[in-house]
Design an enzyme around this catalytic site. Structure first.
Site, PDB file in Angstrom:
ATOM      1  CE  LYS A  94     -39.637 -71.988 -80.302  1.00  0.00           C
ATOM      2  NZ  LYS A  94     -39.174 -71.479 -81.533  1.00  0.00           N
ATOM      3  CD  GLU A 151     -37.969 -88.095 -84.993  1.00  0.00           C
ATOM      4  OE1 GLU A 151     -36.755 -88.714 -85.375  1.00  0.00           O
ATOM      5  OE2 GLU A 151     -38.838 -88.674 -84.915  1.00  0.00           O
ATOM      6  CB  CYS A 195     -32.025 -84.302 -89.333  1.00  0.00           C
ATOM      7  SG  CYS A 195     -33.305 -84.672 -89.978  1.00  0.00           S
ATOM      8  CD  GLU A 225     -26.746 -82.245 -87.157  1.00  0.00           C
ATOM      9  OE1 GLU A 225     -27.104 -81.794 -86.163  1.00  0.00           O
ATOM     10  OE2 GLU A 225     -27.576 -82.900 -87.678  1.00  0.00           O
TER      11      GLU A 225
HETATM   12  P1  NAI Z   1     -32.040 -75.724 -81.981  1.00  0.00           P
HETATM   13  O1  NAI Z   1     -32.225 -77.500 -81.413  1.00  0.00           O
HETATM   14  O2  NAI Z   1     -31.645 -74.882 -80.870  1.00  0.00           O
HETATM   15  O3  NAI Z   1     -33.499 -75.108 -82.314  1.00  0.00           O
HETATM   16  C1  NAI Z   1     -34.503 -75.803 -82.861  1.00  0.00           C
HETATM   17  C2  NAI Z   1     -35.799 -75.294 -82.072  1.00  0.00           C
HETATM   18  O4  NAI Z   1     -35.821 -75.373 -80.821  1.00  0.00           O
HETATM   19  C3  NAI Z   1     -36.077 -73.898 -82.514  1.00  0.00           C
HETATM   20  O5  NAI Z   1     -37.514 -73.815 -82.848  1.00  0.00           O
HETATM   21  C4  NAI Z   1     -35.552 -72.911 -81.269  1.00  0.00           C
HETATM   22  O6  NAI Z   1     -36.372 -72.008 -80.995  1.00  0.00           O
HETATM   23  C5  NAI Z   1     -36.121 -74.053 -80.391  1.00  0.00           C
HETATM   24  N1  NAI Z   1     -35.269 -74.163 -78.796  1.00  0.00           N
HETATM   25  C6  NAI Z   1     -33.993 -73.619 -78.749  1.00  0.00           C
HETATM   26  N2  NAI Z   1     -33.592 -73.624 -77.583  1.00  0.00           N
HETATM   27  C7  NAI Z   1     -34.842 -74.002 -76.756  1.00  0.00           C
HETATM   28  C8  NAI Z   1     -34.929 -74.524 -75.492  1.00  0.00           C
HETATM   29  N3  NAI Z   1     -34.191 -74.582 -74.322  1.00  0.00           N
HETATM   30  N4  NAI Z   1     -36.323 -75.067 -75.065  1.00  0.00           N
HETATM   31  C9  NAI Z   1     -37.253 -75.221 -75.914  1.00  0.00           C
HETATM   32  N5  NAI Z   1     -37.076 -74.778 -77.383  1.00  0.00           N
HETATM   33  C10 NAI Z   1     -35.848 -74.643 -77.688  1.00  0.00           C
HETATM   34  O7  NAI Z   1     -31.215 -75.691 -83.196  1.00  0.00           O
HETATM   35  P2  NAI Z   1     -30.188 -74.449 -83.532  1.00  0.00           P
HETATM   36  O8  NAI Z   1     -29.684 -73.501 -82.495  1.00  0.00           O
HETATM   37  O9  NAI Z   1     -30.999 -73.720 -84.389  1.00  0.00           O
HETATM   38  O10 NAI Z   1     -29.161 -74.998 -84.524  1.00  0.00           O
HETATM   39  C11 NAI Z   1     -27.877 -75.645 -84.076  1.00  0.00           C
HETATM   40  C12 NAI Z   1     -27.539 -76.760 -84.529  1.00  0.00           C
HETATM   41  O11 NAI Z   1     -28.586 -77.892 -84.437  1.00  0.00           O
HETATM   42  C13 NAI Z   1     -27.512 -77.080 -86.174  1.00  0.00           C
HETATM   43  O12 NAI Z   1     -26.447 -76.683 -86.665  1.00  0.00           O
HETATM   44  C14 NAI Z   1     -27.768 -78.367 -86.623  1.00  0.00           C
HETATM   45  O13 NAI Z   1     -26.462 -79.170 -86.128  1.00  0.00           O
HETATM   46  C15 NAI Z   1     -28.658 -78.886 -85.288  1.00  0.00           C
HETATM   47  N6  NAI Z   1     -30.133 -78.874 -85.871  1.00  0.00           N
HETATM   48  C16 NAI Z   1     -30.639 -80.070 -86.098  1.00  0.00           C
HETATM   49  C17 NAI Z   1     -31.941 -80.036 -86.758  1.00  0.00           C
HETATM   50  C18 NAI Z   1     -32.601 -81.580 -87.265  1.00  0.00           C
HETATM   51  O14 NAI Z   1     -33.056 -81.600 -87.998  1.00  0.00           O
HETATM   52  N7  NAI Z   1     -32.200 -82.578 -86.395  1.00  0.00           N
HETATM   53  C19 NAI Z   1     -32.640 -78.996 -87.055  1.00  0.00           C
HETATM   54  C20 NAI Z   1     -31.901 -77.739 -86.498  1.00  0.00           C
HETATM   55  C21 NAI Z   1     -30.809 -77.949 -85.848  1.00  0.00           C
END
Ligand code: NAI
Ligand code: MG
Length: 498
Positions: free
Chosen positions: A196, A271, A305, A402
């Site tokens: 996904k 991660e 990240c 972050e």
């Molecule tokens: P997120 O962690 O919510 O989204 C990442 C993925 O998880 C997306 O594919 C999303 O659809 C999915 N997701 C969201 N809620 C879920 C759930 N309950 N169950 C399963 N999958 C789920 O991150 P978001 O909201 O896009 O970004 C928020 C903050 O997170 C960013 O500002 C950043 O600080 C951090 N982030 C860190 C990343 C990294 O590489 N470590 C990547 C993206 C975001």
């Protein structure tokens, strides 16, 4: 020419990308068939350069994830994937890598249109993805079991077997790389999967799916469900027939995936984010430290990240360092990622733009001073200036939370002890860097910092030969490295009485 279903095709410059966008329909990849979501629901993906709709994607939910899991389960238990030898699997993965290389221009532009990173950055990340795919293709033939020492009456051995159906949930910041970093090891270890991609950037994942089919990947091995976290994402996290979930994204979502995994005790790799300390001692090669520290927090507009967003500089050299860093930062050309002159594109989404600009206000309110940047650019799209905050204390929010934007917090330190103490004073532990010409100091600090990756006199280097993952709340488990297969296989002990 655009239709209602291809609103953003005209944004493309490469004729192949324009055609792809014009032809694109909102579909999921299930069992090597391109199908709409069962509900018929769709969602828009936005071009962050102008804030307009780029394309329409299918919105998968639980029912679609169910179909994808069934297909992956069949491919795993009945074959063809489980019936192919590692050499045959490796050949398909190598063909897939070659097709990505052959389509690099098109993929890079699609990535730039959906995510906002520059073409040059997209190409650099695609080349990392391709290298990883070749690496894991080779590694598919290197997963050895063991023969155990046993009594003469026995022949005991240990098999390494794939886990089964793996769910992979990925973020939007470097989509092609993030997706390949899941696909390559999962499939190399013999699993099948449901991917996904993030709802902000679904397009290149779908294009990768097309290339995987072209490479000869059999039906059901790689299924791709576009959709949202609470719908498709949580359906994967909770699914009783998914054996493992690997996730890259926020700590908050990581926590909810860990909770959801308890239903069938899924194996989990997380991660998550970081607030990585980048520590500069006075004896460092300063020109290299300045230039690389800038890349460390501004690459992909800081949406990385491992970004080095807490920049600890020894107090005697801090002012000069900030001055030089600010000069370099002011030289970054922020603009349209398709323009070859541009060195930094927009943030990937409106949500991220609001978050980053919110933190610019937080930093000012906390009393930090803006050495350079600090403003949004233009009145369309999600552009912010690369920003250096000076006068930051490690307990401020801009030093602890972050931000995920091109924003760095400069914090002074007195000596090595103070640098390590402050550097480790965070809930995260993904990465760190130390800049010094003193070999003993470099290795001492590398040992004391609690982070999964430490760079000495460099930043942002990743290699599939090196384990990647976080200490503390930056995650659970590691990807890559010599032990990569342990995370995607199970051990089976076989006892044979002779
Ligand atoms: P997120 O962690 O919510 O989204 C990442 C993925 O998880 C997306 O594919 C999303 O659809 C999915 N997701 C969201 N809620 C879920 C759930 N309950 N169950 C399963 N999958 C789920 O991150 P978001 O909201 O896009 O970004 C928020 C903050 O997170 C960013 O500002 C950043 O600080 C951090 N982030 C860190 C990343 C990294 O590489 N470590 C990547 C993206 C975001
Ligand atoms: Mg979220």
């Amino acid at each position: 020419m655009t239709t209602a279903l291809a609103p953003g095709a005209d944004l493309a410059r490469n004729p192949k990308v324009r055609q792809w966008l014009a032809d694109h329909r909102p579909v999921l990849l299930i069992d090597n068939e391109w199908v709409p979501a069962k509900s018929g629901k769709t969602f828009e993906t936005i071009n962050p350069t102008n804030g307009q709709v780029l394309s329409i994607a299918a919105e998968a939910d639980r029912a679609d994830v169910d179909e994808a899991v069934k297909a992956a389960g069949r491919a795993f238990t009945e074959g063809p994937w489980s019936k192919m030898g590692p050499g045959e699997k490796a050949r398909i993965l190598r063909t897939f890598a070659g097709l990505i290389e052959a389509n690099v221009d098109e993929l890079a532009e699609l990535e730039a249109l959906d995510n906002g990173m520059t073409l040059a950055t997209a190409k650099a990340f695609i080349s990392v993805a391709v290298e990883s795919l070749y690496y894991f293709a080779g590694a598919a033939q290197q997963i050895f079991g063991q023969t155990a020492p046993s009594a003469p009456t026995n022949f005991n051995y240990v098999l390494r077997e794939p886990i089964g159906v793996v769910g992979a949930i990925t973020p939007w910041n470097a989509p092609i790389c993030a997706n390949i970093w899941k696909i390559a090891p999962i499939l190399a270890a013999g699993n099948t999967m449901v991917l996904k991609p993030a709802e902000q950037t679904p397009l290149t994942a779908l294009r990768l799916g097309e290339l995987a089919i072209e490479a000869g990947l059999p039906a059901g091995v790689l299924n791709i469900v576009t959709g949202f976290g609470p719908g498709a994402g949580s359906a994967i996290a909770e699914h009783p027939q998914i054996d493992k979930v690997t996730f890259t994204g926020s700590v908050e979502t990581g926590r909810s995936i860990l909770h959801a995994s308890t239903g069938n005790l899924k194996r989990i790799t997380l991660e998550l984010g970081g607030k990585s300390p980048n520590i500069v001692f006075p004896d460092a090669d300063m020109s290299s430290a300045v230039a690389t520290s800038l890349a460390g927090f501004a690459t992909i507009s800081g949406q990385v990240c491992v970004a080095g967003t807490r920049l600890f500089v020894q107090q005697d050299v801090k002012d000069e360092f900030v001055e030089n860093l600010s000069t370099f930062a002011a030289g970054i050309k922020v603009g349209d990622p398709l323009d070859p002159e541009t060195t930094m594109g927009p943030l990937a989404s409106k949500e991220q733009f609001d978050r980053v600009t919110g933190y610019l206000d937080v930093g000012r309110a906390e009393g930090a001073s803006v050495a350079v940047g600090g403003e949004v650019i233009g009145d369309q799209g999600y552009f912010v200036q690369p920003t250096v905050f000076d006068g930051v204390r490690n307990d401020m929010r801009i030093a602890q939370e972050e931000i995920f934007g091109p924003v760095v917090s400069v914090i002074p330190f007195s000596d090595e002890y103070d640098a390590v103490l402050q550097g480790n004073d965070t809930t995260y532990g993904l990465a760190a860097a130390v800049w010094t010409r003193d070999v003993s100091r470099a290795h001492t600090v590398a040992r004391r910092i609690k982070a999964g990756t430490v760079w000495i006199n460099t930043y942002l280097e990743l290699d599939p030969t090196m384990p990647f993952g976080g200490y503390k709340q930056s995650g659970i488990g590691r990807e890559f490295g010599a032990n990569w297969y342990q995370h995607y296989t199970e051990e089976k002990s076989v006892f044979l009485k002779l």
